[in-house]
Scaffold this active site. Structure first.
Site, short mmCIF file in Angstrom:
data_model
loop_
_atom_site.label_atom_id
_atom_site.label_comp_id
_atom_site.label_asym_id
_atom_site.label_seq_id
_atom_site.Cartn_x
_atom_site.Cartn_y
_atom_site.Cartn_z
CD GLU A 72 79.80 -28.29 103.59
OE1 GLU A 72 80.78 -29.13 103.50
OE2 GLU A 72 78.81 -28.72 103.44
CE LYS B 202 84.50 -29.68 102.64
NZ LYS B 202 83.26 -30.19 102.98
#
Lengths: 781, 781
Positions: free
Chosen positions: B496, B610
């Site tokens: 993300e 991430k």
């Protein structure tokens, strides 16, 4: 432990102080030390949080109904006072065993709250904290705070999180939509909220300045979370260094008059630039401006001095003036005074008869402009009062028992404390049947008029209030065929422990007074002021209702003293109810203990009263009753009155003085002062008792000063308490300031504007236009 | 300090304990020790309140939108856990200096929370406290609490206020109308609330039994206040005496299936009488029933044992099974698993792909009935998914990134953390463009089908999900004229930190898989199950979309390894972004520290991830990539991955094991376990990491157990960590329970129902119908 006499020298009798801190009794100091300026009220929760704290910020007049099942109330706006402070990772928590030199003071003179102490970390490091804050009377939108942390004997890591937190509620009730949140230039916080029903935008703008020994700390850690914006400052404070944090916040709402018609963005820009102006000045200069405003607008205006053997007597009087100032939205006539001021969630920010009967007299005599604003609030409230009348099937104006925004009408809660018999909540009937408020407001209008002579107010607002309330009353009256008189059935009088009574004496007398006033003013206007008469006659069909007034006035039942003992029945049934031993409740240390033993329904069958009922009638319409009747009734009813209402003591104190029991009057004065400023640590949890603040002033001036306005004439029959050597106060009378000095031997009145004054002192009439000196016999006449 | 190994004897590896208490770090224990039963989740705030506590009670599926600007979330229902306890007027406050023998334990075996300590009053009196509570797995509506207070060396005055408090909010957001409050027979509390938008009635019924050395205390002080009902018990406890308080509460809502169609009053009556039944049993008997349910429904079913040199390995596995049980609304197929379970306000109770990718495998293999319920939730969610597709201009079913009540569609938040550059909140795009979830759900349906063989589910629900999601994908594809293929532009993949990317590899491969599944099932159904085919063909016009699927499947771009280094581009631009030194963030002690230095927009230009993106693709579609490609990409991407998502570690651990780095795999297992059960005291504040719980099970069974289902075939290539001697687990395979024991030398599988099984172990296929024993070479093959 609260202390009230620690001020020394110039600060003598100006300081309310707390010299130790108990985290289990927070409400008292939060409320009685609350800050405000009438625009907003900030409850004085400590910077570091504790369980059970109540962090309140109210902006006057911003009523909102959180949902269809709730009543309108003042919403608890975002909090800016909380600081999360950690020293070497430990959360600051002022426990007695780790705290030295603790003192928190509210300086009434400059309206600044300060707090300082030395805190020991668990590893024995000593850190000195000083907190200061004020809510500016110079810039009504400004909250200023200042903190200093000094490390005394070691290096410490300090962590301070500070910002704007809109996660707060009114005891769980959320009034706001979440609005935009933003940080400009890594330092200006903007947080917006909007009330969910009344559609009022709230704008918070906050700027911090953190510095270590004068060197600014840059780049705080920024956090935007649900309904909050926070900055965190972290640094090492070495031994002897000082960390300062200045926090300035402005609060604006779209209800502010100066924002009328503006878009949100424009309002925000204006608000932010006003914050930037304050930022350039800094805490100390802003405090100076604020203190100057207090001197000019409050202490210089409300002359009041007491030379008493007990310092507390003067401090309590100043404390009352302080709260009368911070609670009153003098800036906006669309707003009234809340029963708990802006100092707590109690009574939802609603206005009751407390304003007209207990607080307004202070403003009528001390600051007529504010009195006029408060009565204009009631004039605007005619819209709500007519709504209420209509929905109750009556004509005219029936004022709400609880008022919020003036056009809304009745906003009283419907359900109250637990009924110990049924386990259900007790139904609150006041919003339906405590109706005397309508007459109380008419009475207050006349008081204002008589004292100030403000004809313009009467022409624009006053007459209309009196006529339309009188119209309500004649429609409300019920004809009793057997007794051939009008009665008023199914009401609650001032004594709220008696519900659904018929012919409450106070209500009937006051309704009578209201109608009588209307008749009088109708006649006066028709003769003397055709323009106003015609306008109102057209609007309110006065000619028609005048007939009804005249028909009713002579036939309205006014309860009379019984032959055998001169006792006037408080209502049709009171004297027939059973009498019980009330000693336990008369000696209670906090109010309402009777509900642990009886339900309200059960109390209805007992001769027990919550508060002054007939007594307030004797005080307000003193010439309608003989001294004998007053004494007989005082002796009958007072023992049955447990003073569970803060409205009760001041009336009894004035009455006691009238009835020549000066020492009882003084005792009751002390008790009245102790409602908020006394040892009972939980009495102010929901907010200060605003009516009692007005009551304190009334005991001093109306009681010990013996001042009264009767039929347009000023009277002064002073009777000082034994402990008092001198009482000084000032009043406004017919546009002129009168400065009054009462000693044991002498009454001196100075007419400041040298306009002629007529006054009655102990049944002798005096006229003067400079200074009047009347010698008094020791001990009263 | 949390401790995880204090269980002795029978309780060994069953106890999560806290042997000291810090009031500044409350969230960890509140969340990881939270109780629940899938119907409701009760965060384990201590009885006595502290600043910063989060008292949560969530009832699964009771979503509400507090106002039009908020998204639907699980509302925080009334609290029953708080007790206000005073000893000689002092508020109980467990500070280290005044507390001895403190221990709080969560017994995973019987799912009971206990806490005990000796507290010293400021005058040196010693009082022993014991608290117990559980949320029943036997009666899903029951919360049982028990408290004992013993005075050890003096007489003490004890004051305990307890009741039901509905003043709580979700971080300031109030979801409820206040409902009726009542006390029956001076002991049964009834408090009702109703959600403001979704119109769900909540019913709380509470009964207390207070006794002093066995003698019942009657007539508590009763208080009904705004949104709360409280009883207060006061008594003197003399030296050696014991005060007991048992508190039983039932929670029901109008969303309960058994209440369908009933009136509020009837529901309340039923709820109250069920409370009275529990009351007759009392805490101990109720606990026994509850413990029995845990034995039968959990520990007896989910066989899992680890013989490791580190006890923590087994405790963490049991901890995961505990939370997988309490978080899962197994009782109602209209409800999904929330990202934080029912243990905190984080992610608003919404379901993400976490369920299908991280948690569902556990249930598919361990409790297929629950897996079916969770997939039925997605079937019901087709309504919401079609809504979302339509409002985004697509055909078919586009699953919401965040799901609440299944018919609602997308409920993702739009605004997140502060952007350090602009000072604004960062826009959250996941609800718009993180689209792979639609394919994830289709993938999960097939996994369930292949493992269980549940044809009825496929006929009723499964095929429809796969067909309508595939319909979405073909409509979603974008033709790239220059490259002559279909791409998927402007998405967020699993990583993300890269928003608005084109052709995220995971997304493209999964969309491809989704369409391929639809084609396969279309053909199978048409041939083998005409009834189902015709029904679905009519409902979804399959014949028409089948053409589109076939047209697209060969032309959908699937990113391939680069020639030079075998690296597959995570998306079209990733490999062209700049590379920075990430050491600081790789070594961080808590997640998301990179946002203190970079805004999300800035991260978009850096090769930083991430969480697992390609890695999860390798794990789930392992046969599409060669070992060389996997290793090359692992070595390229892992150093750029800062594991800011709890979804990252388990995938990397399984991959590491697949790639033969068993010791890295074990290290990652420990790290995954420590997401909630580790030393970072704030990681669980918003609730436990439910995906990680499922991930822990997957590391054990899919990683060390080496189990996988490929093309319908079961495979098991076990590789135990060095410290492990034995691993035992059980799975369900095609309707049969298989009990597996892995040691260093041997794999033993028992077919409990003696039905034939075929399994591949290290590339050799075995068939058996009783017990299979395969000897393993030390150190894996």
């Amino acid at each position: 432990m609260m202390k009230y006499d620690i001020g020394k020298g110039k600060l003598k009798n100006w300081i309310v102080a707390d010299s130790s801190f108990s985290s289990s009794l927070l409400g008292k100091a939060e409320a009685i030390m609350s800050l405000g300026n009438g625009y907003m009220g900030l409850r004085s929760a400590t910077e570091e949080p504790y369980v059970g704290e109540v962090r309140n910020l109210f902006v006057a007049g911003t009523f909102n109904k959180s949902n269809s099942l709730e009543v309108s109330e003042l919403p608890n706006a975002a909090d800016v006072t909380r600081l999360d402070i950690r020293v070497d990772g430990e959360r600051l928590d002022v426990t007695p065993s780790r705290t030295a030199n603790y003192v928190r003071t509210l300086n009434l003179k400059v309206a600044e709250l300060t707090r300082s102490f030395i805190w020991l970390t668990s590893s024995g490091k000593e850190v000195a904290f000083t907190f200061k804050r004020f809510v500016s009377l110079d810039n009504l939108h400004l909250i200023a705070m200042n903190m200093e942390i000094e490390s005394l004997n070691a290096d410490v890591e300090i962590y301070v999180e500070s910002g704007v937190n809109a996660q707060v509620t009114n005891s769980g009730v959320q009034h706001f939509y979440e609005g935009e949140k933003r940080i400009y230039d890594k330092k200006y916080i903007e947080l917006l909220q909007k009330t969910v029903e009344s559609d009022i935008d709230f704008m918070f703008h906050t700027v911090h300045r953190a510095s270590l020994d004068g060197v600014t700390l840059e780049d705080p850690f920024m956090r935007i979370d649900r309904r909050m914006v926070m900055l965190t400052y972290k640094c090492t404070v070495t031994k002897g260094q000082k960390l300062s944090l200045q926090k300035l916040t402005t609060v604006h709402t779209s209800r502010d008059k100066e924002f009328a018609g503006m878009e949100l963005q424009a309002m925000c820009e204006q608000a932010l630039s006003s914050l930037k102006v304050s930022e350039t000045k800094g805490y100390d200069a802003l405090l100076h401006e604020h203190a100057l405003a207090w001197e000019q607008k409050v202490w210089g205006l409300y002359t009041l001095d007491i030379d008493s053997k007990h310092d507390f007597d003067l401090l309590a009087a100043r404390f009352a003036l302080y709260h009368l100032t911070v609670m009153t939205p003098a800036h906006d006539e669309r707003m009234g005074i809340a029963a708990k001021g802006l100092s707590g969630e109690g009574y939802q920010g609603h206005s009751f008869w407390d304003t007209e009967m207990f607080i307004l007299p202070f403003f009528i005599y001390s600051n007529p402009k504010v009195a006029r604003s408060l009565l204009t609030y009631r004039y605007l409230g005619l819209e709500g009062a007519r709504k209420k009348a209509q929905s109750n099937g009556y004509e005219g104006a029936m004022y709400p028992w609880e008022a919020a925004w003036p056009s809304e009408g009745e906003v009283a809660q419907e359900w109250g404390r637990v009924d110990i018999v049924t386990g259900k909540q007790t139904k609150i009937w006041t919003g339906f049947i405590e109706q005397h408020i309508t007459a109380d407001i008419a009475f207050a209008v006349r008081q204002y008029y008589m004292v100030t002579g403000d004809q313009a107010f009467m022409d624009d607002h006053g007459y209309e209030i009196i006529f339309d309330t009188a119209r309500f009353w004649v429609d409300r009256l019920e004809w009793d065929e057997s007794k051939q008189h009008y009665g008023i059935n199914d009401v609650i009088g001032p004594d709220e422990y008696k519900e659904h009574v018929d012919n409450n004496a106070f209500t009937n007398y006051f309704a009578h007074e209201n109608i009588q006033l209307a008749i009088t003013y109708y006649q006066q206007l028709k003769e003397q002021n055709t323009d106003v008469f015609n306008r109102l006659n057209e609007k309110l069909q006065l000619d028609e209702v005048y007939i009804a007034w005249n028909e009713a006035i002579g036939k309205l039942y006014l309860p009379q003293p019984r032959e055998e003992d001169l006792v006037i029945p408080q209502d049709d049934m009171y004297l027939m109810k059973r009498i019980i031993d009330l000693t336990k409740y008369k000696n209670q240390t906090h109010v309402n203990t009777i509900f642990e033993d009886y339900s309200l329904e059960q109390l209805s069958d007992i001769q027990v009263s919550k508060q002054a009922d007939l007594m307030i009638l004797f005080y307000l319409l003193e010439d309608k009753f003989s001294q004998e009747v007053k004494i007989a009734n005082y002796n009958y009813y007072e023992p049955k009155t447990i003073h569970d209402s803060s409205l009760s003591l001041s009336t009894h104190a004035i009455l006691a003085n009238d009835l020549n029991d000066t020492s009882l009057a003084y005792r009751l004065y002390r008790q009245a002062c102790e409602i908020d400023l006394g040892p009972e640590m939980k009495s102010s949890d929901l907010g200060v008792h605003t009516a009692s603040m007005g009551g304190i002033w009334q005991i001093i001036v109306m009681g010990f000063g013996g001042m009264r306005m009767m039929h347009g004439t000023l009277r002064m029959n002073p009777k000082l308490p034994l402990h008092w050597n001198k009482l000084e106060f000032a009043i406004n009378w017919q546009g002129q300031r009168l400065e009054v000095i009462v000693t044991k031997n002498e009454l001196v009145i100075k007419a400041v504007n040298q306009m002629p004054v007529t006054i009655e002192v102990y049944e002798t009439e005096y006229s003067f236009d400079q200074v009047l000196t009347v010698s008094l016999n020791e001990g009263g006449q």
